[in-house]
Design a protein around this motif. Structure first.
Motif, short mmCIF file in Angstrom:
data_model
loop_
_atom_site.label_atom_id
_atom_site.label_comp_id
_atom_site.label_asym_id
_atom_site.label_seq_id
_atom_site.Cartn_x
_atom_site.Cartn_y
_atom_site.Cartn_z
N THR A 107 -10.62 10.65 -4.77
CA THR A 107 -12.08 10.70 -4.47
C THR A 107 -12.69 9.99 -3.92
N ARG A 108 -11.40 8.70 -2.94
CA ARG A 108 -11.65 7.99 -1.91
C ARG A 108 -13.10 8.22 -1.13
N LYS A 109 -13.85 7.97 -1.06
CA LYS A 109 -15.05 7.58 -0.36
C LYS A 109 -15.35 9.72 -0.59
N VAL A 134 9.33 1.73 -3.31
CA VAL A 134 8.41 0.47 -4.52
C VAL A 134 7.17 0.42 -4.56
N ASP A 135 7.17 -0.03 -5.16
CA ASP A 135 5.61 -0.14 -5.79
C ASP A 135 4.81 -2.07 -6.56
N ILE A 136 4.07 -2.66 -6.18
CA ILE A 136 3.80 -3.98 -7.73
C ILE A 136 2.96 -3.78 -8.39
N SER A 137 3.00 -1.64 -8.49
CA SER A 137 1.97 -1.28 -9.53
C SER A 137 2.90 -1.29 -10.76
N GLN A 138 2.96 -1.56 -11.14
CA GLN A 138 4.35 -0.78 -12.56
C GLN A 138 3.62 0.42 -12.83
N GLU A 194 0.49 -7.96 5.29
CA GLU A 194 0.47 -9.49 5.28
C GLU A 194 1.72 -10.21 4.15
N SER A 195 1.10 -9.99 2.81
CA SER A 195 2.06 -10.20 1.91
C SER A 195 3.48 -9.88 1.83
N ALA A 196 3.25 -8.33 1.35
CA ALA A 196 4.52 -7.36 2.23
C ALA A 196 5.45 -7.81 3.39
N ILE A 252 7.92 0.10 0.87
CA ILE A 252 6.99 -0.44 0.43
C ILE A 252 5.55 0.53 0.28
N GLY A 253 4.95 0.58 -1.04
CA GLY A 253 3.89 1.65 -1.18
C GLY A 253 4.08 2.32 -1.32
N ALA A 254 4.02 2.56 -3.14
CA ALA A 254 4.54 4.37 -3.53
C ALA A 254 3.27 5.66 -3.46
N GLY A 255 2.00 5.12 -2.56
CA GLY A 255 0.80 6.25 -3.03
C GLY A 255 0.82 6.70 -2.49
N TYR A 256 -0.67 7.51 -1.40
CA TYR A 256 -0.40 9.01 -1.16
C TYR A 256 0.35 9.09 0.25
N VAL A 257 0.68 7.95 0.37
CA VAL A 257 1.48 7.93 2.09
C VAL A 257 2.80 7.75 1.67
N GLY A 258 3.44 6.75 0.98
CA GLY A 258 4.46 5.64 1.11
C GLY A 258 5.38 7.47 -0.58
N PRO A 293 2.87 5.93 13.12
CA PRO A 293 2.17 5.86 11.74
C PRO A 293 2.06 7.56 11.34
N GLU A 294 1.34 7.87 10.09
CA GLU A 294 1.71 9.12 9.27
C GLU A 294 0.46 9.41 9.65
N PHE A 295 0.49 10.89 10.02
CA PHE A 295 -0.63 11.70 10.40
C PHE A 295 -1.26 13.06 8.79
N LEU A 296 -0.24 12.86 7.76
CA LEU A 296 0.03 13.84 6.72
C LEU A 296 -1.57 13.81 6.25
N SER A 297 -1.89 14.91 6.20
CA SER A 297 -3.36 15.07 4.98
C SER A 297 -3.57 15.53 3.72
N GLU A 298 -4.31 14.75 3.04
CA GLU A 298 -4.29 15.24 1.23
C GLU A 298 -4.16 16.38 1.79
N GLY A 299 -3.63 16.86 0.44
CA GLY A 299 -3.82 18.87 -0.30
C GLY A 299 -2.87 19.56 0.80
N VAL A 343 6.90 0.32 5.86
CA VAL A 343 5.76 -0.20 4.82
C VAL A 343 4.06 0.92 4.92
N SER A 344 3.68 1.27 3.39
CA SER A 344 3.02 2.28 3.70
C SER A 344 2.18 2.03 2.99
N VAL A 345 1.72 -0.03 2.45
CA VAL A 345 0.78 -0.65 1.77
C VAL A 345 -0.39 -0.19 2.56
N ASN A 346 -1.77 -0.56 0.99
CA ASN A 346 -3.11 0.30 1.56
C ASN A 346 -3.98 -0.94 3.05
N THR A 347 -4.67 -0.61 3.32
CA THR A 347 -5.47 -1.69 4.73
C THR A 347 -6.99 -1.48 4.15
P1 NAD Z 1 -2.93 3.71 -1.35
O1 NAD Z 1 -3.31 2.53 -2.14
O2 NAD Z 1 -2.16 5.31 -2.28
O3 NAD Z 1 -1.42 3.38 -1.74
C1 NAD Z 1 -0.38 1.63 -1.25
C2 NAD Z 1 0.29 1.47 -2.50
O4 NAD Z 1 1.06 0.00 -1.98
C3 NAD Z 1 -0.23 1.02 -3.89
O5 NAD Z 1 0.46 1.77 -4.71
C4 NAD Z 1 -0.28 -1.17 -3.67
O6 NAD Z 1 -0.02 -0.89 -5.03
C5 NAD Z 1 0.64 -0.57 -2.75
N1 NAD Z 1 1.45 -2.34 -2.35
C6 NAD Z 1 0.17 -3.02 -1.29
N2 NAD Z 1 0.66 -3.64 -1.52
C7 NAD Z 1 1.77 -4.22 -2.31
C8 NAD Z 1 3.08 -5.00 -1.83
N3 NAD Z 1 2.50 -6.03 -1.37
N4 NAD Z 1 3.95 -5.16 -2.39
C9 NAD Z 1 4.47 -3.53 -3.05
N5 NAD Z 1 3.33 -2.49 -2.83
C10 NAD Z 1 2.57 -2.55 -2.94
O7 NAD Z 1 -2.72 4.12 0.14
P2 NAD Z 1 -2.67 5.34 1.08
O8 NAD Z 1 -3.44 6.54 1.21
O9 NAD Z 1 -0.51 5.76 0.19
O10 NAD Z 1 -2.82 4.68 2.21
C11 NAD Z 1 -1.45 3.88 2.57
C12 NAD Z 1 -1.90 3.87 4.34
O11 NAD Z 1 -1.55 4.73 4.42
C13 NAD Z 1 -2.69 2.95 4.27
O12 NAD Z 1 -2.90 2.14 5.61
C14 NAD Z 1 -3.56 4.30 5.56
O13 NAD Z 1 -4.91 4.15 6.23
C15 NAD Z 1 -2.50 5.03 5.51
N6 NAD Z 1 -3.04 7.20 6.09
C16 NAD Z 1 -3.38 7.43 5.01
C17 NAD Z 1 -3.00 8.46 4.65
C18 NAD Z 1 -3.56 9.51 3.25
O14 NAD Z 1 -4.34 10.57 3.33
N7 NAD Z 1 -3.69 8.55 2.74
C19 NAD Z 1 -2.73 9.07 5.57
C20 NAD Z 1 -2.50 8.77 6.94
C21 NAD Z 1 -1.86 6.94 6.86
#
Ligand code: NAD
Ligand code: UDX
Length: 486
Positions: A341-343, A32-36, A107-109, A7-13, A156-162, A84-88
Motif C-alpha cells: 500500500t506504499r503511496k 539477510v535483514d535487520i528485521s527479525q 550508508e549503515s549497510a 542485504i535487505g529482504a524486502g520486495y526487491v531483495g 538496478p532492479e526493474f521488476l514491478s510488484e505483482g 544491497v537492496s535496502v530501502n531508500t
Molecule cells: P523494502 O522496504 O521492502 O525492503 C528493504 C529491507 O531492507 C527492509 O526489510 C529493511 O529492514 C532492510 N534493511 C534496511 N537497512 C538494512 C541494513 N542496514 N541491514 C540489513 N537490512 C536492512 O524495500 P524494497 O521495496 O525492497 O526496495 C528496496 C530498494 O529497491 C529501494 O531502493 C527501491 O527504490 C528499489 N526498488 C524497489 C522496487 C519495488 O517494486 N519495490 C523495484 C525496483 C527497485
C-alpha cells in the motif's frame, strides 16, 4: 562454490535473491535483514510479501542453496558478492526533506560491510539510488579498507510488484554499470556470469556506473510521466466528449508510442514513482537545472491533481456532500496482485472523503485491516511543503472512527450510497452488481477509478456511473437532475 549475500529482504531483495538461487543451484545465496520479523516470515509458510509464484520459488530453494537470516555480519563476511537492496525512501526531515533520497540505510549497510569484511568483495547496488552514490559508498569502504579491494557495481532492479517473479525470470533487460578500468570490467563479468545462467547475453547491458544509476531514475520517471500524460488527457476527455480509452487505443497503435502504460487511472502509486522522481528533481536542483526539475515536478503535480479531482468528482456528484454517507471503497493496494500500500492513491482518496465526513467501508482482498488503518492514520509528507512525519493522534481528528474494514464486496457495499473502485483487482470484474444495487441506497453511484467495469451494464441496472476519462455529459445525462456537475 560462489557465495552471494543479499542485504535487505524486502520486495526487491527477497524475490531477486530467491530467483538467483533458483536459477543458479551451484551458488549459495543468503538473504539477510535487520528485521527479525521479516526474516521469520521468509522462513515460514506465510511469506512477508505477496507475489504470484514467489512461494513456489522459495519452497524449491529454501534450505538448499537459499537461506534467510538475521546474522547479517557473518553472511556479509563470507560472501564473494554482496547485493544491497535496502530501502531508500524520501527524506522526511532535514536538508532536502520531501525530495532527496534518504541514504541512511544504505550508508549503515556500507559501514557494516567496511567493518566486517576481511577479503575482496564486489558490492552491487540493487537499491535505487541518486546518481553518484557509488562514489560515496566507495569512500566509506576505502576509509576502512584494511587492504581489501572493493568493486562497486550498479545493477538496478526493474521488476514491478505483482509480476516480480515473472519479471525476474524473464527480464526485458539486465543493466550492469561498473568502473571502466580492468578491475571494474572483471567485476562486471562476474555479475554477468551469474545472470547468464538464465538471461541471454543480448539482454545484458553494460554501461559506466553513473549511467546505470541514472538510467533507473530515468526509467521510472518516463513511466510515471506516461501515466500523468494519459491522466491529463483523461481530464480533457471528460470536458470535451472524447473517451480516454479510445484515445489510448489510438495512441497504442503508433509503434513510436506503444501500447503499455496508457491506462488512465485515479493516479499512480507504489513506493517507487513519486520517490524516484522527487529524487531526480532534487538532483536537478542541486545541479542548478531548475527548468529540468520543474518539468519532472509537473508529473507529480498532475498525479496529485488526478487524485483530488477524483475526490471532488465523488463529492460534487453526490449532491455536494458525502457527510454521514456510507461509501464503499473497493481496493486499497496501489495496484492489483500485491498487498503493498506504499503511496497507494487510495490513501489520498480516502483521506479526501473522510475530510468531507464520509463513512468509509473499505475492502481489499489482500491488504489487512491493520495496514489500512495504519496508512490512514499517518500524516503525508508534503513533497512541495515538507513537514515532519508524525502519526496523528487517535482522536476524532483523523476520521478513523468513520472507517470500517469489510470482509467482502457485499458487506462493504451494503447500504452504501456510492462505490469507489480504487484498485483494479480481477475479483471486482465478477461482482454481482444487481445484488449490490439492490442492497444500496438510491440513487446508487459508482466511481470507477480504474476503468475496469462495464459501464453500460451498470447503467442498465440503474447505477449512476462515473469512469475516469469518460465524457461528463454522458454520465450526467444518466444522473438524477439534482446531481451537481463538477
Ligand atoms: P523494502 O522496504 O521492502 O525492503 C528493504 C529491507 O531492507 C527492509 O526489510 C529493511 O529492514 C532492510 N534493511 C534496511 N537497512 C538494512 C541494513 N542496514 N541491514 C540489513 N537490512 C536492512 O524495500 P524494497 O521495496 O525492497 O526496495 C528496496 C530498494 O529497491 C529501494 O531502493 C527501491 O527504490 C528499489 N526498488 C524497489 C522496487 C519495488 O517494486 N519495490 C523495484 C525496483 C527497485
Ligand atoms: C514500477 C516500475 O514499473 C518498475 O519498472 C520499477 O522497477 C518499480 O516501479 P511498480 O510500482 O511495482 O513498478 O508498478 P507499476 O506497474 O509500474 O505501477 C505503478 C503505478 O502506476 C500503479 O499504481 C499502477 O496502478 C499505475 N498505473 C500503471 C496506471 O495508473 N496506469 C498504467 O497504465 C500503468
Amino acid at each position: 562454490m560462489v557465495k552471494l549475500c543479499g542485504i535487505g529482504a524486502g520486495y526487491v531483495g527477497g524475490p531477486t535473491m530467491a530467483v538467483i538461487a533458483l536459477k543458479c543451484p551451484s551458488i549459495e545465496v543468503a538473504v539477510v535483514d535487520i528485521s527479525q520479523s521479516r526474516i521469520s516470515a521468509w522462513n515460514s509458510d506465510k511469506l512477508p510479501i505477496y507475489e504470484p509464484g514467489l512461494e513456489n520459488v522459495v519452497k524449491q530453494c529454501r534450505g538448499k542453496n537459499l537461506i534467510f537470516s538475521t546474522d547479517v555480519e557473518r553472511h556479509v563476511q563470507e560472501a564473494d558478492i554482496i547485493f544491497v537492496s535496502v530501502n531508500t525512501p524520501t527524506k522526511a526531515r532535514g536538508l532536502g526533506a520531501g525530495k532527496a533520497a534518504d541514504l541512511t540505510y544504505w550508508e549503515s549497510a556500507a559501514r557494516m560491510i567496511a567493518d566486517v569484511c576481511t577479503s575482496d568483495k564486489i558490492v552491487v547496488e540493487k537499491s535505487t539510488v541518486p546518481v553518484r552514490t557509488a562514489e560515496a559508498i566507495e569512500q566509506i569502504l576505502a576509509h576502512k579498507s584494511k587492504g581489501i579491494k572493493y568493486q562497486i557495481l550498479s545493477n538496478p532492479e526493474f521488476l514491478s510488484e505483482g509480476t516480480a517473479v515473472q519479471d525476474l525470470l524473464e527480464p526485458d533487460r539486465v543493466l550492469i554499470g561498473g568502473n571502466e578500468g580492468p578491475e571494474g570490467q572483471e567485476a562486471i563479468k562476474k555479475l554477468k556470469d551469474i545472470y547468464a545462467h538464465w538471461v541471454s547475453e543480448d539482454k545484458i547491458i553494460t554501461t559506466n556506473i553513473w549511467s546505470a544509476e541514472l538510467s533507473k531514475l530515468a526509467d521510472n520517471a518516463f513511466l510515471a510521466q506516461r501515466i500523468s500524460s494519459i491522466n491529463a488527457m483523461s481530464a480533457l476527455c471528460e470536458a470535451t466528449g472524447a473517451q480516454v480509452s479510445q484515445v489510448s487505443l489510438a495512441l497504442s497503435k503508433n509503434p513510436k508510442i506503444g501500447p503499455r502504460f496508457l491506462n488512465a487511472s485515479v493516479g499512480f502509486g507504489g513506493s517507487c514513482f513519486q520517490k524516484d522522481i522527487l529524487n531526480l528533481v532534487y538532483i536537478c536542483e542541486c545541479n542548478g537545472l531548475v527548468e529540468v526539475a520543474n518539468y519532472w515536478k509537473q508529473v507529480i503535480k498532475v498525479n496529485d491533481y488526478q487524485k483530488s479531482r477524483f475526490v471532488q468528482r465523488v463529492v460534487s456528484s453526490m449532491f455536494n456532500t458525502v457527510s454521514g454517507k456510507k461509501i464503499a471503497v473497493l481496493g486499497f493496494a496501489f495496484k492489483k496482485d500485491t498487498s503493498d500500500t506504499r503511496k497507494t492513491p487510495a490513501i489520498d482518496v480516502c483521506k479526501g472523503l473522510l475530510g468531507d465526513d464520509a463513512c468509509l467501508s473499505i475492502y481489499d482482498p489482500r491488504v489487512s485491516a491493520d495496514q489500512i488503518k495504519k496508512d490512514l492514520s499517518m500524516n503525508n509528507v508534503q513533497w512541495d511543503h515538507p513537514i515532519h512525519l508524525q502519526p496523528l493522534s487517535s482522536s476524532s481528528s483523523n476520521g478513523l472512527e468513520h472507517v470500517d474494514i469489510a470482509e467482502d464486496v457485499y458487506e462493504a457495499t451494503k447500504d452504501a450510497h456510492g462505490i469507489c473502485i480504487l484498485t483494479e483487482w480481477d475479483e471486482f470484474k465478477g461482482i454481482d452488481f444487481q445484488r449490490v444495487f439492490d442492497d444500496m441506497q438510491k440513487p446508487a453511484f459508482v466511481f470507477d477509478g480504474r476503468n475496469i467495469l462495464d459501464v453500460g451494464k451498470l447503467r442498465e441496472i440503474g447505477f449512476i456511473v462515473y469512469s475516469i476519462g469518460s465524457p461528463v455529459e454522458q454520465w450526467l445525462n444518466n444522473t438524477v437532475n439534482s446531481a451537481v456537475p463538477f
